[in-house]
Design an enzyme around this catalytic site. Structure first.
Site, PDB file in Angstrom:
ATOM      1  N   ARG A   1       0.879  -1.301  -0.088  1.00  0.00           N
ATOM      2  CA  ARG A   1      -0.054  -0.105   0.026  1.00  0.00           C
ATOM      3  C   ARG A   1       0.839   1.274   0.028  1.00  0.00           C
ATOM      4  O   ARG A   1       1.635   1.449   0.871  1.00  0.00           O
ATOM      5  CB  ARG A   1      -0.791   0.066   1.245  1.00  0.00           C
ATOM      6  CG  ARG A   1      -1.712   1.445   1.320  1.00  0.00           C
ATOM      7  CD  ARG A   1      -2.890   1.188   2.530  1.00  0.00           C
ATOM      8  NE  ARG A   1      -3.801   0.550   2.218  1.00  0.00           N
ATOM      9  CZ  ARG A   1      -4.917   0.669   2.492  1.00  0.00           C
ATOM     10  NH1 ARG A   1      -5.462   1.604   3.210  1.00  0.00           N
ATOM     11  NH2 ARG A   1      -6.185  -0.167   2.008  1.00  0.00           N
TER      12      ARG A   1
ATOM     13  N   CYS B   1     -16.485   1.926   0.816  1.00  0.00           N
ATOM     14  CA  CYS B   1     -15.442   1.202   1.085  1.00  0.00           C
ATOM     15  C   CYS B   1     -14.903   1.397   2.484  1.00  0.00           C
ATOM     16  O   CYS B   1     -14.392   0.236   3.062  1.00  0.00           O
ATOM     17  CB  CYS B   1     -14.158   1.446   0.004  1.00  0.00           C
ATOM     18  SG  CYS B   1     -13.513   3.146  -0.101  1.00  0.00           S
TER      19      CYS B   1
END
Ligand code: CP
Ligand code: NVA
Length: 307
Positions: free
Chosen positions: A102, A263
Site C-alpha cells: 500500500r 469502501c
C-alpha cells in the site's frame, strides 16, 4: 479451479473477465465453507499508508489458510531509510511468497513487481484499489444473485476506488456511472480503458450530474472526498462535493431495491449521511467482511501449487 499462480495484481484489469468470475466464485465458496484450502506460505505487508480493513483482512486470511504474515512497516525496515525499491524487491523475494503493498505511486508497485520474483498485490495506490473491488463485486453478486445488467453509480471524487470500480465493473459486465464535480473526474486513460473493456456489453458514463447518474441504479457507492495524502484539501472540498453526498433525497432517484456501499472509512455528514450508512439499504459491513473472503480467494489462487 483455474489458477493465477505467480501473477501480480497491480490493477483489477490485470484479470480477464473469466479470471474475475473465478475469483468471485471461489470467494463465495470460501465464505460458505465449501472450500477449506491450506497453504503454508508467508505474505509480507509493506504499507506506507494507514489501513484497518486491508491489513487485518489479509492477515486473518493468511492465518486461516495456515500461513504467516510479516508486517514490513517502512519505519522499522530499511525502506523508510531509502533503500532502493529494486533492491528491496529482490531481497524480499528470497524470504516471502507474496508481497502486498500500500503506497502512493502506482509506479512504485510496478517497480516492485518488475524486480520481485513473487506475486505483488496492490493493496491501494493513488491510482487503484483492486482488492477492494473484488469484495465489492462479491457483495453485489451476493445481494442480487448475479452482476450482468446491473448499474453501479459511484459519487464523489474520481479517485483510486472509482478507477478500480470502472475497470472491474466493465470486466464484470455491469454499467458503471461516475458522477463527480468538474475537475475531479476519473483519469481519462482509465475511463478509455474501462470503455474498451466494456465494449458494447455495458455502459460507462462519466458525468457531473449526480441525479442523472443515480437514475435507476441498483448500487450506490461512495468514498471519501479527500483520500490519504490529500488531508489538507479536505475542508476546501466540502462545498464543492456537497451535491454528490449520498443522502435519502438522492437515493430516491435510484432503483427501489438499491443498496448502498462504501469502501470505508466513512466521513458521516460528508460523502454519506449517518441515516444512509446506518439505514436499511446499507451493506457496508457485509462489504467489509467480504474483503477477507475475496483476498483469501486471491491468495489461494496466487499460491495455487500448494493450495
Ligand atoms: N477500504 C479500505 O481499504 O480500508 P482500509 O484503509 O482500512 O484498509
Ligand atoms: N480513496 C481512499 C480509499 C481508502 C480505503 C484513500 O485512498 O484514502
Amino acid at each position: 479451479m483455474e489458477q493465477l499462480q505467480g501473477r501480480d495484481l497491480l490493477s483489477i484489469a490485470d484479470l480477464n473477465a473469466q479470471e474475475l468470475g473465478m475469483l468471485l466464485k471461489v470467494s463465495q465458496q470460501l465464505k460458505s465453507g465449501e472450500l477449506k484450502p491450506r497453504c503454508d506460505k508467508t505474505l509480507g505487508l509493506l504499507f506506507t499508508k494507514a489501513s484497518t480493513r486491508t491489513r487485518v483482512s489479509f492477515t486473518v486470511a493468511m492465518y486461516q489458510l495456515g500461513g504467516n504474515v510479516i508486517d514490513l512497516n517502512p519505519n522499522v525496515t530499511q525502506v523508510g531509510r531509502g533503500e532502493p525499491l529494486e533492491d528491496t524487491a529482490r531481497v524480499l523475494s528470497r524470504y516471502l511468497d507474496a508481497l502486498a503493498i500500500r503506497t502512493f505511486a502506482q509506479k512504485d508497485i510496478e517497480t516492485f513487481a518488475e524486480f520481485a520474483e513473487i506475486p505483488v498485490i496492490n493493496a491501494l495506490t493513488d491510482l487503484e484499489h483492486p482488492c477492494q473491488i473484488l469484495a465489492d463485486l462479491m457483495t453485489i453478486q451476493e445481494c442480487f444473485g448475479s452482476l450482468g445488467g446491473l448499474t453501479i453509480t459511484y459519487l464523489g471524487d474520481g479517485n483510486n476506488v472509482a478507477h478500480s470500480l470502472l475497470l472491474g465493473g466493465a470486466l464484470a459486465g455491469v454499467n458503471v456511472h461516475v458522477a463527480t464535480p468538474p475537475n475531479y473526474q476519473p483519469d481519462p486513460q482509465i475511463v478509455d480503458q474501462a470503455k474498451s473493456l466494456a465494449q458494447n456489453k455495458s455502459q460507462i458514463l462519466i458525468t457531473n450530474d449526480a441525479i442523472a447518474a443515480v437514475e435507476g441504479a441498483q448500487v450506490i457507492y461512495t468514498d471519501v472526498w479527500a483520500s490519504m495524502g490529500q488531508e489538507d484539501l479536505a475542508d476546501s472540498r466540502v462545498p464543492i462535493f456537497q451535491p454528490y453526498q449520498v443522502n435519502d433525497s438522492l437515493i430516491e432517484h435510484a432503483d427501489k431495491e438499491a443498496i448502498v456501499l462504501h469502501c470505508l472509512p466513512a466521513h458521516r455528514g460528508e460523502e454519506i449521511t449517518n441515516e444512509v450508512i446506518e439505514g436499511q439499504r446499507s451493506r457496508v459491513w457485509q462489504q467489509a467482511e467480504n474483503r477477507m473472503h475475496a483476498q483469501k480467494a486471491l491468495l489461494v489462487s496466487l499460491f495455487a501449487e500448494n493450495s
